[in-house]
Design an enzyme around this catalytic site. Structure first.
Site, mmCIF file in Angstrom:
data_model
loop_
_atom_site.group_PDB
_atom_site.id
_atom_site.type_symbol
_atom_site.label_atom_id
_atom_site.label_comp_id
_atom_site.label_asym_id
_atom_site.label_seq_id
_atom_site.Cartn_x
_atom_site.Cartn_y
_atom_site.Cartn_z
ATOM 1 N N GLU A 17 -14.398 -4.766 -4.458
ATOM 2 C CA GLU A 17 -14.417 -3.319 -4.210
ATOM 3 C C GLU A 17 -14.964 -2.616 -5.448
ATOM 4 O O GLU A 17 -14.583 -2.942 -6.570
ATOM 5 C CB GLU A 17 -13.005 -2.792 -3.919
ATOM 6 C CG GLU A 17 -13.005 -1.280 -3.680
ATOM 7 C CD GLU A 17 -11.618 -0.699 -3.474
ATOM 8 O OE1 GLU A 17 -11.046 -0.906 -2.391
ATOM 9 O OE2 GLU A 17 -11.116 -0.029 -4.398
ATOM 10 N N THR A 48 -15.806 2.563 -2.074
ATOM 11 C CA THR A 48 -14.775 3.521 -1.668
ATOM 12 C C THR A 48 -15.375 4.897 -1.386
ATOM 13 O O THR A 48 -16.512 5.203 -1.776
ATOM 14 C CB THR A 48 -13.669 3.669 -2.739
ATOM 15 O OG1 THR A 48 -14.237 4.279 -3.889
ATOM 16 C CG2 THR A 48 -13.048 2.345 -3.086
ATOM 17 N N TYR A 147 -0.509 -2.447 4.757
ATOM 18 C CA TYR A 147 0.367 -2.271 3.599
ATOM 19 C C TYR A 147 1.513 -3.275 3.680
ATOM 20 O O TYR A 147 2.505 -3.023 4.389
ATOM 21 C CB TYR A 147 0.897 -0.826 3.581
ATOM 22 C CG TYR A 147 -0.237 0.185 3.580
ATOM 23 C CD1 TYR A 147 -0.717 0.700 2.384
ATOM 24 C CD2 TYR A 147 -0.871 0.562 4.774
ATOM 25 C CE1 TYR A 147 -1.796 1.580 2.372
ATOM 26 C CE2 TYR A 147 -1.945 1.434 4.776
ATOM 27 C CZ TYR A 147 -2.402 1.941 3.570
ATOM 28 O OH TYR A 147 -3.475 2.800 3.572
ATOM 29 N N HIS A 151 3.552 1.565 4.065
ATOM 30 C CA HIS A 151 2.773 2.688 3.515
ATOM 31 C C HIS A 151 3.725 3.645 2.788
ATOM 32 O O HIS A 151 4.864 3.820 3.218
ATOM 33 C CB HIS A 151 2.047 3.406 4.673
ATOM 34 C CG HIS A 151 1.183 4.539 4.223
ATOM 35 N ND1 HIS A 151 1.513 5.856 4.426
ATOM 36 C CD2 HIS A 151 0.000 4.548 3.559
ATOM 37 C CE1 HIS A 151 0.557 6.633 3.916
ATOM 38 N NE2 HIS A 151 -0.369 5.858 3.389
#
Ligand code: FAD
Length: 299
Positions: A17, A48, A147, A151
């Site tokens: 990323e 992103t 997650y 989250h």
């Protein structure tokens, strides 16, 4: 190439990323970073969208150049909660015109100014609504976030899992996790996913910790668990940045080797636009990654 077609082929994908430079940095810095990341041959690179104050406008341009100029498959992140339907459709058209085939569909964090505005009527409330829009538009492989520790906004982890299933059922091809430092929590999450019938490939997000401020920010944003082994490193090397970075890289390698042994479908390294730690990680995992004994979970 669509990311859904890379996954589940018996290999663990390793991807990176990156984020667009903050508005105060020259755009060219990211292309210098990409020159160095290219040598590490990732399976794909994600870019992103407006995360951490980076510029939203450059996501499509960078993701497009990752593919066209650097010859690496790319995925553009896209958030929706502060966008209108018209602007999202325009963005999908731009992404398509740029030759990008993959989108990570996200709700995005709700800025305080929007939360406090009583007249605000979001046109998208949750990521699954953006996923509907992308499915309707057609032609993309769609990823979404998950997650392992729940989250941050969720009060109830059962509901969180129910909503994850709802999101996947709306047309997600694969999931990318929030960063985590405790692999055991991730494996427990995988079991829960199996129990509720979420059967898409999961790519584990791994962040090599490089400095103490970064750790503090992560704690604020994600609230993720820091196991004793990790906390000992922070305690011991907090005031010795070089050793902290070395220990952070070693910890990330240890996590990835364990995930490879588990048979994970993909590992996504949050590079923080720093090629050198990423190179060190890639070198350390290369033998294990290509071991004859490799076996990826089949779904
Ligand atoms: P959702 O899946 O919509 O979930 C958000 C919350 O709503 C959760 O608490 C969920 O339980 C709840 N929920 C979902 N559906 C429902 C429903 N039907 N009813 C009631 N509640 C529901 N942010 C950026 O700004 N830019 C980025 O580039 C970016 N990249 C990311 C990449 C990864 C891999 C990850 C893990 C996160 C990223 N984020 C990014 C952060 C993300 O935008 C935030 O975490 C955001 O708060 C949630 O986005 P989501 O897509 O997971 O939301």
């Amino acid at each position: 190439m669509k990311i859904r077609d890379m996954l589940g082929k018996g290999n663990t994908t390793v991807s990176f990323e990156i984020f667009p430079p903050k508005t105060t940095y020259p755009m060219e810095t990211i292309f210098e970073t990409l020159e160095k990341l290219r040598d590490l041959s990732p399976d794909f690179i994600s870019v992103t969208y407006g995360a951490g104050g980076s510029s939203q406008g450059h996501t499509v341009e960078i993701a497009s150049r990752v593919k066209k100029d650097f010859g690496i498959e790319s995925i553009a992140h896209l958030t929706c909660v502060t966008s209108t339907k018209d602007s999202i459709r325009q963005m999908l058209q731009d992404i398509r015109n740029s030759g990008i085939e993959n989108i990570l569909a996200l709700r995005g964090d709700i800025p305080d100014s929007f939360r406090e505005d009583r007249s605000w009527k979001p046109e998208y409330r949750y990521a699954y609504e953006l996923i509907d829009e992308i499915v309707d538009f057609g032609g993309f492989s769609i990823g979404a976030a998950c997650y392992p520790e729940g989250h941050v906004e969720t009060r109830n982890k059962v509901d969180d899992l129910k909503y994850l299933k709802q999101k996947v059922d709306h047309g997600v091809d694969f999931l990318v996790t929030q960063l985590f430092f405790d692999n055991e929590l991730f494996y427990q999450f995988r079991e829960k996913m199996d129990l509720v019938g979420i059967e898409k490939p999961v790519i584990a997000g791994i962040l090599p910790v490089l400095n103490i401020n970064q750790v503090k920010r992560i704690q604020e944003i994600s609230g993720c668990n820091m196991p004793p082994k990790f906390l000992r490193i922070l305690d011991r090397y907090e005031h010795d940045p070089k050793s902290l970075q070395e220990a952070g890289i070693a910890y990330a390698v240890d996590q990835i080797v364990d995930l490879l042994s588990f048979g994970i479908e993909g590992v996504h390294i949050y590079t923080m636009n720093k090629p050198e730690p990423t190179r060190r990680i890639m070198e350390s995992i290369s033998t294990v990654r290509y071991s004859e004994a490799r076996k990826v979970i089949s779904r």
